[in-house]
Design a protein around this motif. Structure first.
Motif, PDB file in Angstrom:
ATOM      1  N   THR A  60      69.121  93.618  71.693  1.00  0.00           N
ATOM      2  CA  THR A  60      69.040  94.003  73.009  1.00  0.00           C
ATOM      3  C   THR A  60      70.686  93.994  73.729  1.00  0.00           C
ATOM      4  OG1 THR A  60      66.928  93.193  73.120  1.00  0.00           O
ATOM      5  CG2 THR A  60      68.177  93.289  75.176  1.00  0.00           C
ATOM      6  N   GLU A 104      62.803  96.713  77.501  1.00  0.00           N
ATOM      7  CA  GLU A 104      61.719  96.159  76.951  1.00  0.00           C
ATOM      8  C   GLU A 104      60.380  96.127  78.001  1.00  0.00           C
ATOM      9  OE1 GLU A 104      62.608  92.675  74.685  1.00  0.00           O
ATOM     10  OE2 GLU A 104      60.696  92.319  74.036  1.00  0.00           O
ATOM     11  N   ASP A 176      64.382 100.070  73.786  1.00  0.00           N
ATOM     12  CA  ASP A 176      64.360  98.708  73.363  1.00  0.00           C
ATOM     13  C   ASP A 176      62.893  98.235  73.302  1.00  0.00           C
ATOM     14  OD1 ASP A 176      64.914  96.209  72.559  1.00  0.00           O
ATOM     15  OD2 ASP A 176      65.794  95.357  74.559  1.00  0.00           O
ATOM     16  N   GLU A 177      62.395  98.249  72.229  1.00  0.00           N
ATOM     17  CA  GLU A 177      61.053  97.761  71.578  1.00  0.00           C
ATOM     18  C   GLU A 177      59.835  98.786  72.402  1.00  0.00           C
ATOM     19  OE1 GLU A 177      60.220  94.422  70.003  1.00  0.00           O
ATOM     20  OE2 GLU A 177      62.352  93.601  70.100  1.00  0.00           O
TER      21      GLU A 177
HETATM   22 MG   LIG Z   1      65.647  92.213  72.072  1.00  0.00          MG
END
Ligand SMILES: [Mg+2]
Ligand SMILES: Nc1ncnc2c1ncn2[C@@H]1O[C@H](COP(=O)(O)OP(=O)(O)OP(=O)(O)O)[C@@H](O)[C@H]1O
Length: 251
Positions: A60, A104, A176-177
């Motif tokens: 991240t 995220e 991110d994810e």
């Molecule tokens: Mg992360």
């Protein structure tokens, strides 16, 4: 569609090839905590790169540094996008240069409909994909265009977050994810969409705990371990190498 030239660049992973996005020896800090430690990698135009590593490896932080989020603070190194020095830019300038980070938590704006969320992204020029083009790629969003964005399912919210990035004129998508908390069938649907987005010329970096799904999607993989690059090669090789997966990804 990708032209022949772009395909050549994707196939040619030589260090000498001019990369579309180059991350050179970046070092980034939260206060005095040294988090991103001399990270370098290239991303070629129209490629999907999986950026992997265990919890706390610095994934991240690396994405935030590329998007010039200000926190963590970049203290050393250079980041070049299509010959433009991102490392000298503030966050809004990096956004104008074509970087979009989908965080995220997705950050869908409560109280705005799906369509209002998309139109808000189109307020500042240069405008990217039209609403028609977005709804063609994400029919579910078209069906729900008048629904409050915050009441969408997790998968639909992720689609909206990606669509909102495309509504701006972007070159690089940082995810991110994106698969977090989603059922396998929805993960497959989003992966299919990300391949179409890739084939329409957008370059993507995907960070994902679901490493297998990310590796199946990606052309290439970079693995981080405590802020350092420990692998930079084909995604398929990681899928094939059990020892490597066990060592750096614990899968
Ligand atoms: Mg992360
Ligand atoms: N705002 C912050 N202030 C201080 N330290 C931070 C901050 N954010 C992250 N860190 C630290 O930086 C390191 C890398 O965190 P980062 O979130 O980049 O890792 P990650 O690879 O994304 O992990 P995860 O897989 O859990 O999301 C961790 O040790 C984390 O505790």
């Amino acid at each position: 569609m990708l032209d022949e030239h772009t395909f050549d660049k994707r196939a040619n992973n030589a260090a000498t090839a001019p990369a579309f996005l180059s991350v050179w020896n970046i070092e980034a800090y939260y206060g005095e905590s040294y988090i991103v430690q001399d990270v370098s990698f290239n991303v070629h135009e129209g490629e999907i790169l999986a950026l992997l590593g265990r919890n706390g490896a610095g994934k991240t932080s690396t994405l935030r540094t590329i998007a010039r989020m200000g926190n963590p603070e970049l203290r050393h190194g250079e980041i070049w996008l299509d010959h433009k020095p991102l490392h000298k830019m503030k966050n809004y300038e990096a956004a104008q240069a074509g970087i979009a980070l989908v965080p995220e938590d997705r950050r869908i704006i409560q109280g705005l409909t799906v369509e209002e969320n998309l139109k808000l992204a189109q307020i500042a020029p240069p405008v990217g994909w039209s609403l028609e083009r977005i709804y063609e790629l994400f029919p579910r969003l078209g069906e729900r265009r008048t629904q409050d964005g915050s009441t969408l399912s997790g998968g639909e919210q992720q689609m909206l977050a990606i669509a909102r990035a495309l509504a701006r004129d972007i070159k690089v998508l940082l995810l991110d994810e994106p698969y977090e908390g989603l059922a396998p069938v929805i993960v497959q649907e989003i992966a299919k969409t990300l391949k179409i987005i890739r084939d329409q010329g957008i370059t993507t970096i995907i960070v994902e705990q679901n490493a297998v799904a990310a590796l199946k999607l990606a052309d290439r993989a970079v693995i981080l371990d405590t802020g350092l690059v420990v692998y930079d090669d084909s995604a398929q090789k990681v899928l094939d190498d059990e020892a490597l997966r066990a060592k750096y990804l614990a899968i």
